[in-house]
Write a protein that holds these residues in place. Structure first.
Motif, PDB file in Angstrom:
ATOM      1  N   VAL A 165     -13.047  -6.066   9.256  1.00  0.00           N
ATOM      2  CA  VAL A 165     -12.169  -4.912   9.095  1.00  0.00           C
ATOM      3  C   VAL A 165     -12.713  -3.762   9.932  1.00  0.00           C
ATOM      4  O   VAL A 165     -13.882  -3.384   9.797  1.00  0.00           O
ATOM      5  N   ILE A 166     -11.877  -3.207  10.792  1.00  0.00           N
ATOM      6  CA  ILE A 166     -12.237  -2.096  11.667  1.00  0.00           C
ATOM      7  C   ILE A 166     -11.398  -0.885  11.285  1.00  0.00           C
ATOM      8  O   ILE A 166     -10.192  -1.008  11.028  1.00  0.00           O
ATOM      9  N   ASP A 167     -11.999   0.282  11.220  1.00  0.00           N
ATOM     10  CA  ASP A 167     -11.289   1.515  10.901  1.00  0.00           C
ATOM     11  C   ASP A 167     -10.595   2.012  12.162  1.00  0.00           C
ATOM     12  O   ASP A 167     -11.247   2.489  13.097  1.00  0.00           O
ATOM     13  N   GLY A 168      -9.264   1.898  12.203  1.00  0.00           N
ATOM     14  CA  GLY A 168      -8.522   2.315  13.384  1.00  0.00           C
ATOM     15  C   GLY A 168      -8.637   3.790  13.679  1.00  0.00           C
ATOM     16  O   GLY A 168      -8.573   4.199  14.835  1.00  0.00           O
ATOM     17  N   SER A 169      -8.819   4.613  12.640  1.00  0.00           N
ATOM     18  CA  SER A 169      -8.916   6.061  12.858  1.00  0.00           C
ATOM     19  C   SER A 169     -10.218   6.446  13.547  1.00  0.00           C
ATOM     20  O   SER A 169     -10.311   7.503  14.167  1.00  0.00           O
ATOM     21  N   GLU A 170     -11.249   5.600  13.455  1.00  0.00           N
ATOM     22  CA  GLU A 170     -12.529   5.871  14.098  1.00  0.00           C
ATOM     23  C   GLU A 170     -12.713   5.086  15.384  1.00  0.00           C
ATOM     24  O   GLU A 170     -13.642   5.346  16.155  1.00  0.00           O
ATOM     25  N   GLY A 171     -11.859   4.102  15.623  1.00  0.00           N
ATOM     26  CA  GLY A 171     -12.000   3.286  16.810  1.00  0.00           C
ATOM     27  C   GLY A 171     -13.107   2.261  16.660  1.00  0.00           C
ATOM     28  O   GLY A 171     -13.686   2.080  15.581  1.00  0.00           O
ATOM     29  N   LEU A 172     -13.419   1.585  17.742  1.00  0.00           N
ATOM     30  CA  LEU A 172     -14.419   0.521  17.746  1.00  0.00           C
ATOM     31  C   LEU A 172     -15.806   1.133  17.927  1.00  0.00           C
ATOM     32  O   LEU A 172     -16.082   1.775  18.942  1.00  0.00           O
ATOM     33  N   THR A 173     -16.678   0.942  16.947  1.00  0.00           N
ATOM     34  CA  THR A 173     -18.020   1.522  16.989  1.00  0.00           C
ATOM     35  C   THR A 173     -19.043   0.464  17.384  1.00  0.00           C
ATOM     36  O   THR A 173     -18.773  -0.739  17.377  1.00  0.00           O
ATOM     37  N   ASP A 174     -20.255   0.936  17.720  1.00  0.00           N
ATOM     38  CA  ASP A 174     -21.344   0.009  18.043  1.00  0.00           C
ATOM     39  C   ASP A 174     -21.665  -0.889  16.866  1.00  0.00           C
ATOM     40  O   ASP A 174     -22.029  -2.053  17.038  1.00  0.00           O
ATOM     41  N   GLN A 175     -21.542  -0.334  15.651  1.00  0.00           N
ATOM     42  CA  GLN A 175     -21.826  -1.151  14.473  1.00  0.00           C
ATOM     43  C   GLN A 175     -20.799  -2.258  14.293  1.00  0.00           C
ATOM     44  O   GLN A 175     -21.130  -3.358  13.841  1.00  0.00           O
ATOM     45  N   ASP A 176     -19.548  -2.002  14.667  1.00  0.00           N
ATOM     46  CA  ASP A 176     -18.531  -3.060  14.647  1.00  0.00           C
ATOM     47  C   ASP A 176     -18.910  -4.179  15.612  1.00  0.00           C
ATOM     48  O   ASP A 176     -18.787  -5.361  15.297  1.00  0.00           O
ATOM     49  N   LEU A 177     -19.393  -3.801  16.797  1.00  0.00           N
ATOM     50  CA  LEU A 177     -19.807  -4.791  17.784  1.00  0.00           C
ATOM     51  C   LEU A 177     -21.005  -5.598  17.280  1.00  0.00           C
ATOM     52  O   LEU A 177     -21.118  -6.797  17.543  1.00  0.00           O
ATOM     53  N   THR A 178     -21.896  -4.930  16.563  1.00  0.00           N
ATOM     54  CA  THR A 178     -23.037  -5.638  15.970  1.00  0.00           C
ATOM     55  C   THR A 178     -22.556  -6.706  14.994  1.00  0.00           C
ATOM     56  O   THR A 178     -23.031  -7.846  15.010  1.00  0.00           O
ATOM     57  N   LEU A 179     -21.605  -6.351  14.146  1.00  0.00           N
ATOM     58  CA  LEU A 179     -21.083  -7.299  13.163  1.00  0.00           C
ATOM     59  C   LEU A 179     -20.340  -8.454  13.848  1.00  0.00           C
ATOM     60  O   LEU A 179     -20.428  -9.603  13.412  1.00  0.00           O
ATOM     61  N   ILE A 180     -19.613  -8.159  14.922  1.00  0.00           N
ATOM     62  CA  ILE A 180     -18.949  -9.223  15.668  1.00  0.00           C
ATOM     63  C   ILE A 180     -19.985 -10.175  16.243  1.00  0.00           C
ATOM     64  O   ILE A 180     -19.825 -11.402  16.221  1.00  0.00           O
ATOM     65  N   ASP A 225      -1.370   2.919   9.983  1.00  0.00           N
ATOM     66  CA  ASP A 225      -0.227   3.779   9.674  1.00  0.00           C
ATOM     67  C   ASP A 225      -0.559   5.256   9.801  1.00  0.00           C
ATOM     68  O   ASP A 225       0.347   6.094   9.913  1.00  0.00           O
ATOM     69  N   ASN A 226      -1.841   5.607   9.804  1.00  0.00           N
ATOM     70  CA  ASN A 226      -2.240   7.015   9.881  1.00  0.00           C
ATOM     71  C   ASN A 226      -2.399   7.511  11.321  1.00  0.00           C
ATOM     72  O   ASN A 226      -2.708   8.683  11.537  1.00  0.00           O
ATOM     73  N   LEU A 227      -2.217   6.623  12.298  1.00  0.00           N
ATOM     74  CA  LEU A 227      -2.476   6.996  13.686  1.00  0.00           C
ATOM     75  C   LEU A 227      -1.210   7.454  14.387  1.00  0.00           C
ATOM     76  O   LEU A 227      -0.113   6.946  14.133  1.00  0.00           O
ATOM     77  N   THR A 228      -1.372   8.412  15.304  1.00  0.00           N
ATOM     78  CA  THR A 228      -0.261   8.856  16.145  1.00  0.00           C
ATOM     79  C   THR A 228      -0.044   7.832  17.254  1.00  0.00           C
ATOM     80  O   THR A 228      -0.866   6.938  17.484  1.00  0.00           O
ATOM     81  N   ALA A 229       1.061   7.963  17.966  1.00  0.00           N
ATOM     82  CA  ALA A 229       1.361   7.046  19.062  1.00  0.00           C
ATOM     83  C   ALA A 229       0.263   7.097  20.130  1.00  0.00           C
ATOM     84  O   ALA A 229      -0.129   6.064  20.690  1.00  0.00           O
ATOM     85  N   TYR A 230      -0.230   8.301  20.420  1.00  0.00           N
ATOM     86  CA  TYR A 230      -1.298   8.439  21.424  1.00  0.00           C
ATOM     87  C   TYR A 230      -2.576   7.743  20.949  1.00  0.00           C
ATOM     88  O   TYR A 230      -3.233   7.031  21.725  1.00  0.00           O
ATOM     89  N   GLN A 231      -2.930   7.924  19.659  1.00  0.00           N
ATOM     90  CA  GLN A 231      -4.133   7.295  19.118  1.00  0.00           C
ATOM     91  C   GLN A 231      -4.016   5.769  19.133  1.00  0.00           C
ATOM     92  O   GLN A 231      -4.993   5.068  19.420  1.00  0.00           O
ATOM     93  N   ARG A 232      -2.838   5.263  18.840  1.00  0.00           N
ATOM     94  CA  ARG A 232      -2.643   3.808  18.837  1.00  0.00           C
ATOM     95  C   ARG A 232      -2.848   3.216  20.229  1.00  0.00           C
ATOM     96  O   ARG A 232      -3.507   2.182  20.386  1.00  0.00           O
ATOM     97  N   GLU A 233      -2.282   3.877  21.244  1.00  0.00           N
ATOM     98  CA  GLU A 233      -2.460   3.383  22.607  1.00  0.00           C
ATOM     99  C   GLU A 233      -3.923   3.441  23.026  1.00  0.00           C
ATOM    100  O   GLU A 233      -4.430   2.542  23.713  1.00  0.00           O
ATOM    101  N   LYS A 234      -4.615   4.484  22.603  1.00  0.00           N
ATOM    102  CA  LYS A 234      -6.027   4.633  22.943  1.00  0.00           C
ATOM    103  C   LYS A 234      -6.861   3.529  22.299  1.00  0.00           C
ATOM    104  O   LYS A 234      -7.740   2.932  22.941  1.00  0.00           O
ATOM    105  N   VAL A 235      -6.581   3.232  21.014  1.00  0.00           N
ATOM    106  CA  VAL A 235      -7.326   2.184  20.309  1.00  0.00           C
ATOM    107  C   VAL A 235      -7.032   0.815  20.921  1.00  0.00           C
ATOM    108  O   VAL A 235      -7.936  -0.004  21.120  1.00  0.00           O
ATOM    109  N   LYS A 236      -5.774   0.540  21.257  1.00  0.00           N
ATOM    110  CA  LYS A 236      -5.422  -0.745  21.868  1.00  0.00           C
ATOM    111  C   LYS A 236      -6.160  -0.950  23.181  1.00  0.00           C
ATOM    112  O   LYS A 236      -6.680  -2.036  23.469  1.00  0.00           O
TER     113      LYS A 236
END
Length: 479
Positions: A268-283, A301-312
């Motif tokens: 589970v990744i927090d979309g509002s914070e984006g991909l963190t180094d700790q997420d990569l460690t767990l992967i 659902d809490n992200l704006t259109a700009y934030q969603r494109e940035k996370v993708k």
């Protein structure tokens, strides 16, 4: 029962990381490619020795700071606190130093089984190399070479029997649970418990808006659409420097154990914070466990259109090394996208346990070689003769041939992608192992080159003499 935990401690450059790689049989690329694995404590599953265990690598201790507490603060203290036994590495070439004595005094306070390993002892008389280190007062040292593997397996088999057996926490037998076992892992407060409650449709797991609510792995058996599942909710994994409570120091160990007990891992990744180094460690740890992987980007659902494109864009850029893992954009709180997770989990589980016949494997291997020949090694073409399935979850393909141990990682990735596409191994790592086929002519002495040249010259001379004789005979006939 939980696996024993063995911590590696010692000064910098005494060979702890090299020993860690040898014990876990991991590759240097895995250590280097995933940020966060070596910044703090590094965890891995021990594969060398008589029984499984978890090994923890710690940072080097210089011993130059005043007092023992500042020296041992942070990562090393946490590692010693959670460990069941300690491997204390010293440098056999440098001899005993004051920092070694400081570390020994501190390790002694934890009252754990300790084995002093005199490293870098290759080429030395082992008795002489370890004689000086009896002064530490920690029993009989053992001379090893973490780089060459000398006495490493003997060392781990020596410390394991000294670890007292752990008590069984509960009587839940995971092996008796039918269906797909799914480990839900992630950093604290990313919504793991909320996701599990949404998946099973009831409040089975306590979920508060407070990091670290889940203290231990929780097993939740349930059924959905006629399929049986056991969800494993793990304690949130936070950065080591943020771990203060003793009970939370075990979260990373529980996460590793949960992954090894599972069939499929949902990260589970927090979309509002984006991909963190700790997420990569767990992967990275999930890949190391060999389990199928599904990525769930939560709070979408809490992200704006700009934030969603940035996370993708960030997911595409930073997750190329695990592109086989399917991504789901979900909201655990409102349930959007959660239902689709089950379809992917079933696909990954089916792929991880799919049996492939040897004939089908060889057919695909032959086609792969025809389309892309292996490279030349020292002027000789690598020959891939045949392949067979060596294991499941993850699928393990054994490839036999000549010089296969010299194949590049690039060609291995090519074969991996070919097998994955051909057999629809979705969402699961595919392991390829090489076995060198014995050369039937090995041991036969070949003629030296000069002898071959002499033979050729003798044949040429004989042919010339024969031609001259034939010409003389023809002249006599004419006369």
């Amino acid at each position: 029962m939980s696996k024993p935990i063995i911590a590696l401690v010692g000064r910098p450059n005494v060979g702890k990381s090299t020993l860690f790689n040898r014990l876990t049989r991991s590759r240097d690329a895995i250590v280097a490619d995933y940020p966060g694995l070596t910044r703090d404590r590094q965890y891995g599953t021990g594969r060398l020795g008589s029984q499984p265990y978890i090994v923890v690598d710690t940072g080097g201790l210089s011993g130059e700071t005043e007092g023992v507490d500042p020296l041992m603060a942070g990562q090393v203290r946490a590692a010693l606190d959670e460990a069941d036994a300690v491997l204390f590495l010293v440098d056999g070439r440098q001899g005993i130093l004051p920092a070694d004595e400081q570390i020994a005094n501190y390790v002694r306070l934890f009252d754990k089984p300790v084995l002093v390993l005199v490293n870098k002892a290759e080429g030395f008389d082992h008795e002489i190399a370890k004689a000086e280190f009896f002064k530490l007062g920690m029993g009989d040292p053992m001379a090893i070479s973490s780089a060459h593997g000398d006495n490493v397996e003997q060392a781990i088999n020596s410390i394991l029997p000294k670890i007292p057996p752990k008590e069984q926490i509960d009587d839940f037998d995971l092996d008796e649970q039918p269906g797909v076992r799914v480990a839900v892992i992630g950093r604290p407060n990313v919504g793991k418990s909320t996701l599990i409650n949404r998946m099973i449709g009831e409040e089975r797991v306590v979920a508060f808006d407070m990091p670290g609510t889940t203290r231990d792995s929780i097993f939740v058996p349930f059924e959905r659409d006629g399929e049986s599942y056991t969800l494993i909710d793990t304690a949130g994994v936070r950065r080591r420097k943020n771990i203060k409570e003793k009970i939370e120091k075990f979260s990373i160990v529980k996460a590793i154990e949960a992954m090894e007990q599972s069939h499929v891992v949902v990260l589970v990744i927090d979309g509002s914070e984006g991909l963190t180094d700790q997420d990569l460690t767990l992967i990275g740890l999930a890949i190391e466990s060999g389990r199928g992987l599904v990525l769930a980007v939560n709070k979408w659902d809490n992200l704006t259109a700009y934030q969603r494109e940035k996370v993708k864009a960030e997911l595409v850029r930073r997750l190329q090394f695990v592109e086989y893992a399917k991504q789901h954009l979900i909201s655990a709180l409102h349930g959007s996208g959660v239902g689709d997770l089950f379809k992917t989990i079933q696909q990954v589980h089916t792929a991880a346990f799919k049996r492939i016949s040897t004939s089908d494997l060889n057919r695909v291997l032959e086609q792969a070689v025809l389309e892309h020949q292996p490279p030349l090694i020292a002027g000789r073409r690598v020959k891939l003769r045949y392949a067979h399935l060596g294991g499941l979850n993850p699928p393990r393909v054994i490839v036999h041939g000549n010089q296969v141990d010299k194949l590049s990682e690039g060609y291995t990735r090519y074969l991996t992608n070919v097998f994955r596409k051909a057999f629809k191994w979705t969402g699961t790592p595919v392991m390829i192992e090489y076995k060198t086929t014995e050369n039937p002519f090995e041991g036969r002495k070949a003629k030296p080159k000069f002898e071959n040249r002499m033979d050729e010259r003798a044949k040429a001379d004989a042919l010339m003499r024969k031609r001259k004789k034939k010409k003389k005979t023809q002249k006599k006939r004419i006369q």
